[in-house]
Design a protein around this motif. Structure first.
Motif, PDB file in Angstrom:
ATOM      1  N   ALA A  16       0.857  -1.191   0.000  1.00 19.18           N
ATOM      2  CA  ALA A  16       0.000   0.000   0.000  1.00 19.18           C
ATOM      3  C   ALA A  16       0.886   1.232   0.000  1.00 19.18           C
ATOM      4  N   ILE A  17       0.304   2.356  -0.389  1.00 20.24           N
ATOM      5  CA  ILE A  17       1.064   3.600  -0.418  1.00 20.24           C
ATOM      6  C   ILE A  17       0.501   4.578   0.612  1.00 20.24           C
ATOM      7  N   CYS A  18       1.399   5.216   1.335  1.00 18.94           N
ATOM      8  CA  CYS A  18       1.012   6.209   2.341  1.00 18.94           C
ATOM      9  C   CYS A  18       1.011   7.573   1.655  1.00 18.94           C
ATOM     10  N   VAL A  19      -0.145   7.976   1.169  1.00 20.28           N
ATOM     11  CA  VAL A  19      -0.241   9.175   0.335  1.00 20.28           C
ATOM     12  C   VAL A  19       0.234  10.412   1.088  1.00 20.28           C
ATOM     13  N   ASP A  20      -0.042  10.479   2.394  1.00 14.57           N
ATOM     14  CA  ASP A  20       0.336  11.673   3.149  1.00 14.57           C
ATOM     15  C   ASP A  20       1.848  11.820   3.310  1.00 14.57           C
ATOM     16  N   ARG A  21       2.602  10.746   3.012  1.00 10.93           N
ATOM     17  CA  ARG A  21       4.062  10.823   3.109  1.00 10.93           C
ATOM     18  C   ARG A  21       4.732  11.151   1.780  1.00 10.93           C
ATOM     19  N   LEU A  22       3.957  11.144   0.720  1.00 11.16           N
ATOM     20  CA  LEU A  22       4.544  11.391  -0.596  1.00 11.16           C
ATOM     21  C   LEU A  22       5.115  12.801  -0.676  1.00 11.16           C
ATOM     22  N   PRO A  23       6.348  12.936  -1.165  1.00  9.25           N
ATOM     23  CA  PRO A  23       6.896  14.278  -1.386  1.00  9.25           C
ATOM     24  C   PRO A  23       6.285  14.882  -2.637  1.00  9.25           C
ATOM     25  N   ARG A  24       6.759  16.050  -3.004  1.00  8.62           N
ATOM     26  CA  ARG A  24       6.258  16.671  -4.235  1.00  8.62           C
ATOM     27  C   ARG A  24       6.520  15.739  -5.412  1.00  8.62           C
ATOM     28  N   ARG A  25       5.750  15.906  -6.439  1.00  7.88           N
ATOM     29  CA  ARG A  25       5.872  15.051  -7.616  1.00  7.88           C
ATOM     30  C   ARG A  25       7.284  15.121  -8.180  1.00  7.88           C
ATOM     31  N   THR A  70       0.431   5.910  -9.927  1.00  7.73           N
ATOM     32  CA  THR A  70      -1.001   6.244  -9.921  1.00  7.73           C
ATOM     33  C   THR A  70      -1.354   7.197  -8.787  1.00  7.73           C
ATOM     34  N   HIS A  71      -0.371   7.529  -7.946  1.00  6.53           N
ATOM     35  CA  HIS A  71      -0.595   8.493  -6.865  1.00  6.53           C
ATOM     36  C   HIS A  71       0.357   9.671  -7.053  1.00  6.53           C
ATOM     37  N   ARG A  72       0.171  10.335  -8.178  1.00  9.73           N
ATOM     38  CA  ARG A  72       0.875  11.558  -8.558  1.00  9.73           C
ATOM     39  C   ARG A  72       2.413  11.436  -8.583  1.00  9.73           C
ATOM     40  N   GLY A  73       2.898  10.204  -8.681  1.00 10.08           N
ATOM     41  CA  GLY A  73       4.344  10.027  -8.734  1.00 10.08           C
ATOM     42  C   GLY A  73       4.893  10.216 -10.136  1.00 10.08           C
ATOM     43  N   GLY A  74       6.176  10.554 -10.217  1.00  6.09           N
ATOM     44  CA  GLY A  74       6.851  10.664 -11.504  1.00  6.09           C
ATOM     45  C   GLY A  74       7.445   9.333 -11.910  1.00  6.09           C
ATOM     46  N   GLU A  75       8.415   9.367 -12.814  1.00  3.59           N
ATOM     47  CA  GLU A  75       9.039   8.145 -13.296  1.00  3.59           C
ATOM     48  C   GLU A  75       9.716   7.394 -12.144  1.00  3.59           C
ATOM     49  N   VAL A  76       9.669   6.056 -12.246  1.00  2.00           N
ATOM     50  CA  VAL A  76      10.232   5.197 -11.207  1.00  2.00           C
ATOM     51  C   VAL A  76      11.430   4.445 -11.787  1.00  2.00           C
ATOM     52  N   TRP A  77      12.586   4.606 -11.138  1.00  5.94           N
ATOM     53  CA  TRP A  77      13.814   3.939 -11.569  1.00  5.94           C
ATOM     54  C   TRP A  77      14.157   2.854 -10.543  1.00  5.94           C
ATOM     55  N   PRO A  78      13.956   1.572 -10.878  1.00  9.73           N
ATOM     56  CA  PRO A  78      14.224   0.489  -9.909  1.00  9.73           C
ATOM     57  C   PRO A  78      15.723   0.172  -9.819  1.00  9.73           C
ATOM     58  N   LEU A  79      16.168  -0.088  -8.607  1.00 13.43           N
ATOM     59  CA  LEU A  79      17.553  -0.474  -8.354  1.00 13.43           C
ATOM     60  C   LEU A  79      17.561  -1.598  -7.319  1.00 13.43           C
ATOM     61  N   ALA A  80      18.175  -2.725  -7.679  1.00 16.35           N
ATOM     62  CA  ALA A  80      18.285  -3.868  -6.770  1.00 16.35           C
ATOM     63  C   ALA A  80      19.748  -4.228  -6.567  1.00 16.35           C
ATOM     64  N   LEU A  81      20.050  -4.724  -5.380  1.00 16.02           N
ATOM     65  CA  LEU A  81      21.411  -5.170  -5.143  1.00 16.02           C
ATOM     66  C   LEU A  81      21.737  -6.439  -5.943  1.00 16.02           C
ATOM     67  N   ALA A  82      20.783  -7.357  -6.035  1.00 14.95           N
ATOM     68  CA  ALA A  82      21.081  -8.628  -6.702  1.00 14.95           C
ATOM     69  C   ALA A  82      19.878  -9.130  -7.478  1.00 14.95           C
ATOM     70  N   GLN A  83      20.184  -9.801  -8.567  1.00 13.13           N
ATOM     71  CA  GLN A  83      19.185 -10.467  -9.376  1.00 13.13           C
ATOM     72  C   GLN A  83      19.287 -11.966  -9.098  1.00 13.13           C
ATOM     73  N   THR A  84      18.164 -12.603  -8.820  1.00  8.70           N
ATOM     74  CA  THR A  84      18.220 -14.012  -8.425  1.00  8.70           C
ATOM     75  C   THR A  84      18.258 -14.965  -9.608  1.00  8.70           C
ATOM     76  N   GLY A  85      17.797 -14.521 -10.771  1.00  7.58           N
ATOM     77  CA  GLY A  85      17.774 -15.409 -11.921  1.00  7.58           C
ATOM     78  C   GLY A  85      16.601 -16.354 -11.937  1.00  7.58           C
ATOM     79  N   HIS A  86      15.516 -16.090 -11.130  1.00  5.71           N
ATOM     80  CA  HIS A  86      14.343 -16.955 -11.073  1.00  5.71           C
ATOM     81  C   HIS A  86      13.151 -16.367 -11.795  1.00  5.71           C
ATOM     82  N   ASP A  87      13.425 -15.547 -12.780  1.00  4.66           N
ATOM     83  CA  ASP A  87      12.349 -14.839 -13.473  1.00  4.66           C
ATOM     84  C   ASP A  87      11.666 -15.770 -14.470  1.00  4.66           C
ATOM     85  N   GLN A  88      10.418 -16.176 -14.136  1.00  4.19           N
ATOM     86  CA  GLN A  88       9.661 -17.031 -15.057  1.00  4.19           C
ATOM     87  C   GLN A  88       8.251 -16.476 -15.193  1.00  4.19           C
TER      88      GLN A  88
END
Length: 340
Positions: free
Chosen positions: A288-297, A322-340
Motif C-alpha cells: 500500500a502507499i502512504c499518500v500523506d508521506r509522498l513528497p512533491r511530484r 497512480t498516486h501523482r508520482g513521476g518516473e520510477v527507476w528500480p535499483l536492486a542489489l542482486a538479481q536471483t535469476g528466477h524470473d519465469q
C-alpha cells in the motif's frame, strides 16, 4: 553437484497437481492458466505436460492453446521408465564426481568411460598447473566481476487472471510502468554477490562498499530525468535491512529519502512461489502507499535488495505512479535469476 530425480522427470506430486488442475477445468487450461493454479515453475509444468502427452495412450491432449484430460490414465510403466532414467543420471553424476576428484589420469578415465582402451592413447606431456593463485590476478578478477551491472525490463502485462485485490488486469499502461531497472550483481556471484549474501543473512546490514558500488552504478547509469528522491520496498520480515541501505544510498547521492510504501500483511516469501504468476498473486494487495508521506511530484529511485519475477517492483511502481508520482527507476542489489 547434486542431481535430484526431480530434474529428470516430474514427480508424482507434480503430475498429481497438474492433473487435479485439469480435472477442475473441463474446457482445458493453457500453460499460463496452469501456472496460476499450481505452484510449479513454468519449466516444470511444460516438462510435465510434454512427457504426459508423449505417453501412449496419452492422459492429456492439446486443443488449440489448452490442455485437457483424456479418458486414458497414466500407466505405471511411466514411473518405471522414470526410475530407470533417474538411475542412469545418478550413475553419470557419480562418474563426473570421480573425474573432478582425480589428480591425474583424466584422459584415461574419459576414454574408459566411453568404452575405449586408454592404453592405446599416449597423453601429451604438459607442465603441472600452479597450486597457488597470484594475489594480483585474484584481485584483477574480482575487480572485473564487480565492474558490471544487469538491466531488467519492466513488466508490461498483468498476470493471467489479473490482480483482483488491486482491480487491475490486461496491459499495464506505459505511464504506470517503471523504467528499465538495474541490478548490481547476480545473487551469490563471485563479484558483489557474496557481500550481498553476507549482509542479508549474517550481518543484518549491507556493507558500506555496496553503497559505494551503487553510487558508482548510478552515476554510470545516469538515468535521464533523474530521480529527485529515494524510497524502498518494505518488508515485515526484515523491516530495517533495505530502508537502512536505501537511506545511506540516498545520503551518498545527496537526495532525500522517504518511506512511502507499506507492507499490509504477512505473505509467504516470494522464493517459495515457483512461478511468476504465483509470485504476482502472492503480492496482490500486500503493498500500500502512504499518500500523506509522498513528497512533491518527481522521479524516484526505488530500492530493493533482490529482484526476481519483477512483480514487486511492478506493483510498487504502479502504486507510486497512480498516486501523482513521476518516473520510477528500480535499483536492486542482486538479481536471483528466477524470473519465469
Amino acid at each position: 553437484m547434486n542431481i535430484s530425480s526431480n530434474t529428470a522427470f516430474p514427480t508424482r506430486q507434480d503430475v498429481a497437481e497438474v492433473i487435479e488442475a485439469l480435472e477442475s477445468a473441463p474446457n482445458g487450461l493453457s500453460v499460463p492458466e496452469l501456472m496460476s493454479r499450481v505452484n510449479l515453475r513454468k519449466g516444470r509444468i511444460e516438462k510435465t505436460i510434454a512427457l504426459l502427452a508423449l505417453e501412449s495412450p496419452a492422459p492429456i491432449a492439446k486443443h488449440e492453446s489448452k490442455w485437457q484430460l483424456t479418458a486414458a490414465r497414466l500407466s505405471e510403466h511411466f514411473w518405471q521408465r522414470a526410475a530407470r532414467l533417474t538411475a542412469l543420471r545418478r550413475e553419470e553424476q557419480t562418474q563426473m564426481q570421480k573425474y573432478v576428484g582425480l589428480t591425474e589420469g583424466h584422459m584415461a578415465f574419459l576414454i574408459s568411460a566411453l568404452d575405449g582402451d586408454p592404453t592405446l592413447v599416449k597423453p601429451p606431456t604438459l607442465p603441472s598447473l600452479p597450486s597457488q593463485i597470484d594475489p594480483r590476478l585474484l584481485q584483477d578478477a574480482i575487480t572485473f566481476l564487480r565492474r558490471t551491472s544487469l538491466d531488467f525490463e519492466p513488466r508490461k502485462i498483468w498476470p493471467a487472471g489479473g490482480m483482483p485485490q488491486y482491480g487491475v488486469k490486461g496491459k499495464i499502461a506505459a505511464e504506470h510502468q517503471p523504467q528499465t531497472g538495474k541490478a548490481l550483481c547476480v545473487w551469490g556471484d563471485a563479484g558483489w554477490g557474496g557481500l550481498v549474501r553476507q549482509g542479508k543473512f549474517h550481518d543484518g546490514r549491507f556493507a558500506d562498499e555496496l553503497v559505494e558500488a551503487c553510487v558508482k552504478l548510478f552515476r554510470e547509469w545516469n538515468p535521464q530525468v533523474g530521480p529527485t528522491w529515494v524510497t524502498c520496498i518494505p518488508s515485515l520480515r526484515h523491516p530495517n535491512l533495505v530502508p537502512d541501505f536505501a537511506a545511506r544510498l540516498a545520503a551518498a547521492l545527496n537526495l532525500p529519502f522517504h518511506i512511502v510504501l507499506a507492507k499490509t500483511d504477512h505473505r509467504p516469501e516470494q522464493k517459495t512461489m515457483a512461478n511468476s504468476i504465483q509470485q504476482a498473486h502472492n503480492i496482490d494487495g500486500s503493498l500500500a502507499i502512504c499518500v500523506d508521506r509522498l513528497p512533491r511530484r518527481g522521479p524516484v529511485l526505488l530500492v530493493d535488495d533482490m529482484v526476481d519475477s519483477r512483480w514487486t517492483f511492478t506493483v510498487a511502481a504502479w502504486l507510486l505512479r497512480t498516486h501523482r508520482g513521476g518516473e520510477v527507476w528500480p535499483l536492486a542489489l542482486a538479481q536471483t535469476g528466477h524470473d519465469q
